[in-house]
Design a protein around this motif. Structure first.
Motif, short mmCIF file in Angstrom:
data_model
loop_
_atom_site.label_atom_id
_atom_site.label_comp_id
_atom_site.label_asym_id
_atom_site.label_seq_id
_atom_site.Cartn_x
_atom_site.Cartn_y
_atom_site.Cartn_z
N ARG A 17 0.84 -1.20 0.00
CA ARG A 17 0.00 0.00 0.00
C ARG A 17 0.88 1.25 0.00
O ARG A 17 2.07 1.20 0.34
CB ARG A 17 -0.92 0.00 1.20
N VAL A 18 0.26 2.36 -0.37
CA VAL A 18 0.95 3.65 -0.36
C VAL A 18 0.81 4.26 1.03
O VAL A 18 -0.30 4.36 1.57
CB VAL A 18 0.36 4.59 -1.42
N GLU A 19 1.95 4.65 1.60
CA GLU A 19 1.96 5.23 2.94
C GLU A 19 2.82 6.48 2.94
O GLU A 19 3.71 6.65 2.10
CB GLU A 19 2.53 4.23 3.97
N TYR A 20 2.56 7.36 3.91
CA TYR A 20 3.44 8.50 4.16
C TYR A 20 4.61 8.04 5.02
O TYR A 20 4.44 7.29 5.98
CB TYR A 20 2.69 9.62 4.88
N ARG A 21 5.80 8.52 4.67
CA ARG A 21 7.00 8.21 5.45
C ARG A 21 7.76 9.50 5.74
O ARG A 21 7.77 10.41 4.90
CB ARG A 21 7.92 7.24 4.71
N PRO A 22 8.43 9.57 6.89
CA PRO A 22 9.25 10.76 7.16
C PRO A 22 10.38 10.87 6.14
O PRO A 22 11.02 9.87 5.79
CB PRO A 22 9.80 10.49 8.56
N THR A 23 10.61 12.07 5.67
CA THR A 23 11.69 12.30 4.72
C THR A 23 12.99 12.56 5.48
O THR A 23 13.07 13.52 6.27
CB THR A 23 11.38 13.50 3.81
N PRO A 24 14.01 11.74 5.27
CA PRO A 24 15.26 11.92 6.02
C PRO A 24 16.07 13.10 5.49
O PRO A 24 15.87 13.56 4.36
CB PRO A 24 16.00 10.60 5.78
N ARG A 25 17.00 13.57 6.29
CA ARG A 25 17.96 14.58 5.87
C ARG A 25 19.33 13.92 5.75
O ARG A 25 19.75 13.19 6.64
CB ARG A 25 18.02 15.73 6.89
N PRO A 26 20.04 14.19 4.68
CA PRO A 26 21.35 13.55 4.51
C PRO A 26 22.39 14.13 5.46
O PRO A 26 22.42 15.35 5.69
CB PRO A 26 21.71 13.84 3.05
N VAL A 27 23.23 13.26 5.99
CA VAL A 27 24.37 13.69 6.79
C VAL A 27 25.62 13.52 5.94
O VAL A 27 25.53 13.31 4.73
CB VAL A 27 24.45 12.90 8.11
N ALA A 28 26.78 13.59 6.54
CA ALA A 28 28.05 13.57 5.79
C ALA A 28 28.12 12.37 4.85
O ALA A 28 27.91 11.23 5.25
CB ALA A 28 29.21 13.54 6.77
N GLY A 29 28.41 12.67 3.59
CA GLY A 29 28.62 11.62 2.60
C GLY A 29 27.35 11.09 1.96
O GLY A 29 27.42 10.30 1.01
N GLU A 30 26.16 11.49 2.43
CA GLU A 30 24.90 10.94 1.94
C GLU A 30 24.25 11.86 0.91
O GLU A 30 24.56 13.06 0.82
CB GLU A 30 23.94 10.71 3.09
N LEU A 31 23.30 11.28 0.18
CA LEU A 31 22.49 12.03 -0.78
C LEU A 31 21.02 11.79 -0.51
O LEU A 31 20.60 10.65 -0.23
CB LEU A 31 22.79 11.60 -2.22
N LEU A 32 20.21 12.83 -0.63
CA LEU A 32 18.77 12.68 -0.70
C LEU A 32 18.37 12.90 -2.14
O LEU A 32 18.69 13.94 -2.73
CB LEU A 32 18.06 13.68 0.20
N VAL A 33 17.69 11.92 -2.73
CA VAL A 33 17.30 12.02 -4.14
C VAL A 33 15.79 11.91 -4.27
O VAL A 33 15.10 11.36 -3.40
CB VAL A 33 17.98 10.93 -4.99
N ALA A 34 15.29 12.45 -5.38
CA ALA A 34 13.88 12.31 -5.74
C ALA A 34 13.80 11.38 -6.94
O ALA A 34 14.16 11.77 -8.06
CB ALA A 34 13.30 13.68 -6.10
#
Length: 386
Positions: A17-34
């Motif tokens: 099913r489709v659910e809402y999830r918290p959007t994380p924030r990237p820390v050192a070395g990470e990427l947040l992508v769409a």
């Protein structure tokens, strides 16, 4: 305090099913992508059907994305706005397997951990591919390019492709472009319905067969020599994990000749065959991971049929294979476009996934489903209270 949220297709307790999830924030070395476009593949179906125990609740390892936010220390070449493809398989860190061990692309936002970013698994893409539905074919076509490059060393005159999922169709279509225009293609389908779909395609194989044809040849009722012709034979086994061993043995018995085989499809961890004494098939695949080593490792054995068999396999691809696939899709998009049979948004995709999880029927809205491309829209969820 509130947190941003996004929608995701989540599997839990046999439900999708489709659910809402918290959007994380990237820390050192990470990427947040769409994620822009995500594809659904055969291993995803195995997870949906409970045939694999991979833990990630959000699956999906095929597709493209746009970098939204980069943590400190990320290479400037991956700045926000960069369109990318993410290689799902880390060659040396088994903890990262996108959509299997780590949440995948079937969501509006995805966090890419530092091990993947540092490992060079995030590759910039031409904008036209990153934004289009053909991006759903990038990773499977990269797998095919890898397999055909391995088989090319044997200079096959005929390529036998077993399996009529996305990878099987891609192998047929890429064969002449990767192995040369003279190569002959023979395509074995799982069902008559799959063969009928292929029969109507402009870029079908030279010869179309069903699994029953292969079984008849195995039993000596209908030799394949005339169909396969003379000269070196290459084989791509684009099969589900629970079918690869059976299909490999059918090919060995049906052909009765020297051949080179690439195990694109997975195999059980303890898979062996009496036709290939002393060969641990899972180890053959595991010997090549994420495009390493280069050239790929393979084994050559004499089967009990008397044939010389060159056997290779691999888990994942390298960024080089992904770039090759991107170039191929850019050079000949119409050769591959009709394999993306269904394009949907996130809500319809969840309904299709529930349908596919319930059985083996690959028909949706009256049409055979080969590749589902899911267009991921911008987040629509309200902020979540902390």
């Amino acid at each position: 305090m509130t947190r941003a949220a996004h929608r995701a297709i989540v599997r839990s307790g046999g439900r999708v099913r489709v659910e809402y999830r918290p959007t994380p924030r990237p820390v050192a070395g990470e990427l947040l992508v769409a994620p822009q476009t995500a594809g659904l593949c055969g291993t995803d179906l195995q997870m949906l059907r409970g045939l694999r125990d991979d833990p990630a609740p959000v699956i999906g390892h095929e597709g493209s994305a746009v970098v939204l936010e980069a943590g400190p220390g990320v290479d400037p070449g991956l700045a926000p706005g960069t369109r990318v493809v993410i290689n799902p398989t880390h060659p040396s860190d088994p903890s990262f397997l996108l959509g299997h061990h780590v949440d995948g692309l079937l969501q509006e936002r995805a966090l890419i951990p530092a091990t993947a970013v540092d490992g060079g698994l995030v590759t910039p893409l031409p904008e036209h591919l990153a934004a289009g539905d053909l991006a759903a074919l990038l990773e499977p076509l990269a797998t095919v390019c890898y397999a055909l490059s391995v088989l090319a060393t044997e200079r096959p005159r005929t390529l036998l492709v077993v399996g009529d999922g996305t990878v099987g169709h891609l192998a047929v279509r890429a064969a002449t472009r990767r192995l040369g225009p003279a190569v002959r293609t023979v395509h074995v389908h799982h069902t008559e319905a799959g063969l009928r779909w292929s029969r109507d395609r402009a870029h079908r194989a030279d010869v179309l067969l069903t699994a029953e044809d292969l079984a008849a040849a195995r039993d000596g009722r209908e030799p394949l020599r005339e169909v396969l012709g003379e000269g070196p034979l290459g084989v791509v086994l684009a099969t589900p994990r629970d079918a690869t061993l059976t299909c490999l043995e059918q090919v060995l018995r049906a052909t009765g000749r020297d051949l080179a085989v690439d195990l694109v499809g997975g195999v059980p961890a303890d898979a062996t065959s009496p036709l290939l004494p002393g060969v641990a098939l899972a180890a053959v695949r595991a010997a090549n991971c994420g495009g390493r080593p280069d050239p790929a490792h393979g084994v050559t054995v004499t089967a009990t049929t008397g044939a010389r068999v060159r056997l290779c396999g691999h888990r994942g691809v390298s960024d080089r294979h992904l770039r090759t696939a991107a170039a191929e899709l850019g050079a000949a998009p119409d050769r591959y476009r009709d394999l993306v049979t269904h394009v949907t948004g996130i809500d319809q995709a969840a309904r299709i996934m529930r349908h596919l999880a319930a059985g083996r029927d690959r028909t949706w809205e009256g049409r055979r489903l080969v590749k589902l491309a899911v267009r991921l829209a911008p987040p629509t969820a309200p902020n979540l209270e902390n």
